[in-house]
Design an enzyme around this catalytic site. Structure first.
Site, PDB file in Angstrom:
ATOM      1  N   ASP A  46       0.854  -1.187   0.000  1.00 55.57           N
ATOM      2  CA  ASP A  46       0.000   0.000   0.000  1.00 55.57           C
ATOM      3  C   ASP A  46       0.886   1.232   0.000  1.00 55.57           C
ATOM      4  O   ASP A  46       1.979   1.231   0.569  1.00 55.57           O
ATOM      5  CB  ASP A  46      -0.989  -0.011   1.168  1.00 55.57           C
ATOM      6  CG  ASP A  46      -0.314  -0.091   2.520  1.00 55.57           C
ATOM      7  OD1 ASP A  46       0.046   0.967   3.071  1.00 55.57           O
ATOM      8  OD2 ASP A  46      -0.136  -1.219   3.036  1.00 55.57           O
ATOM      9  N   ASP A 131      -8.678   3.700   6.609  1.00 51.36           N
ATOM     10  CA  ASP A 131      -7.542   3.615   7.524  1.00 51.36           C
ATOM     11  C   ASP A 131      -7.906   4.345   8.815  1.00 51.36           C
ATOM     12  O   ASP A 131      -7.992   5.567   8.848  1.00 51.36           O
ATOM     13  CB  ASP A 131      -6.338   4.258   6.826  1.00 51.36           C
ATOM     14  CG  ASP A 131      -5.089   4.319   7.685  1.00 51.36           C
ATOM     15  OD1 ASP A 131      -5.181   4.147   8.908  1.00 51.36           O
ATOM     16  OD2 ASP A 131      -4.014   4.560   7.115  1.00 51.36           O
ATOM     17  N   GLU A 133      -6.475   4.740  12.336  1.00 46.17           N
ATOM     18  CA  GLU A 133      -5.295   4.398  13.126  1.00 46.17           C
ATOM     19  C   GLU A 133      -4.879   5.443  14.138  1.00 46.17           C
ATOM     20  O   GLU A 133      -3.960   5.214  14.926  1.00 46.17           O
ATOM     21  CB  GLU A 133      -4.115   4.115  12.208  1.00 46.17           C
ATOM     22  CG  GLU A 133      -3.674   5.290  11.365  1.00 46.17           C
ATOM     23  CD  GLU A 133      -2.414   4.969  10.560  1.00 46.17           C
ATOM     24  OE1 GLU A 133      -1.327   4.968  11.154  1.00 46.17           O
ATOM     25  OE2 GLU A 133      -2.546   4.706   9.352  1.00 46.17           O
TER      26      GLU A 133
END
Length: 245
Positions: A46, A131, A133
């Site tokens: 990624d 995402d 995080e």
């Protein structure tokens, strides 16, 4: 993606070729970018603007089969390399996906609409990934984080017709979220371990980002390396079968 732990170098696993039948027939119908996955090792990465200008032809020649590129962050931001990455991944014959770097302090509706406006998924693409995080933007209590993320995910699913993938680390997720997201595929990030820790809501993971310090031809500097939990046929089961309206 932002990562804090030391990287590891987990061995790649040779995957068993998919037998002839519906899976191979379906892969052939998806297109030339997908057919080469059948019977081969499935390796992924990624990327974002941190990798700079990627030579995707070289990446493909290095044996990378699938990749996710950062598309947007929050309500308005677009990754400066996304347009190049998105077009060149497909041209190189790499199975492609796009992700949103989720800003917890932004409203989920406008954030989802920003992703939808920038990411035009088509037949044969992987589903969107979010995402999750870190805390970012205005501080939001956990009681609001959970319904906000559900709204974001449901908006993407309604548009693209496929459940988004959730990327997170065990420590961050377990500290702020509950077990109500288990219907979504999990992409877990953890380094320096033989297996990632359990993440609340899931019994297993679909993708595992096992290193942030990988080296791949065509990319200057370090890149995130990813395992997929299954063979080519299972990966192909994730791809979109129709182009969203």
């Amino acid at each position: 993606m932002l990562c804090l732990a030391a990287a590891c170098t987990a061995p790649e696993t040779t995957l068993t070729p998919a037998p002839p039948g519906p899976d191979t027939d379906r892969a052939a119908a998806i297109g030339a970018a997908v057919r080469p996955l059948i019977g081969k090792q499935v390796r992924g990465i990624d990327v974002s603007h941190y990798q700079g200008h990627v030579d995707w032809v070289a990446v493909k020649a290095a044996g990378i089969n699938y990749a996710y590129a950062k598309a947007v962050q929050g309500n308005t931001n677009e990754d400066s390399e996304f347009a190049h990455n998105w077009e060149d991944m497909k041209a190189a014959g790499i199975l492609r996906g796009a992700y949103d770097f989720y800003v917890t302090g932004d409203e989920p509706g406008p954030q989802a609409e920003n992703f939808i406006a920038k990411v035009k998924l088509g037949k044969g693409d992987l589903p969107p990934m979010v995402d999750v995080e870190t805390m970012s933007g205005n501080m939001v209590p956990d009681d609001d984080l959970i319904p906000d993320l559900h709204e974001f995910l449901e908006t993407l699913e309604a548009h693209y017709g496929r459940k988004p993938i959730i990327y997170t680390s065990p420590g961050f997720w377990n500290a702020h979220f509950d077990d109500s997201f288990g219907a979504y595929p999990l992409w877990v990030a953890e380094y320096g371990v033989s297996q990632p820790k359990a993440v609340t809501g899931w019994d297993t993971w679909t993708f595992w980002q096992y290193s942030q310090n990988g080296s791949v031809e065509g990319i200057t500097g370090a890149v995130d390396m990813d395992h997929f939990n299954g063979g080519a046929a299972k990966l192909l089961a994730l791809v979109l079968e129709i182009t969203p309206k």
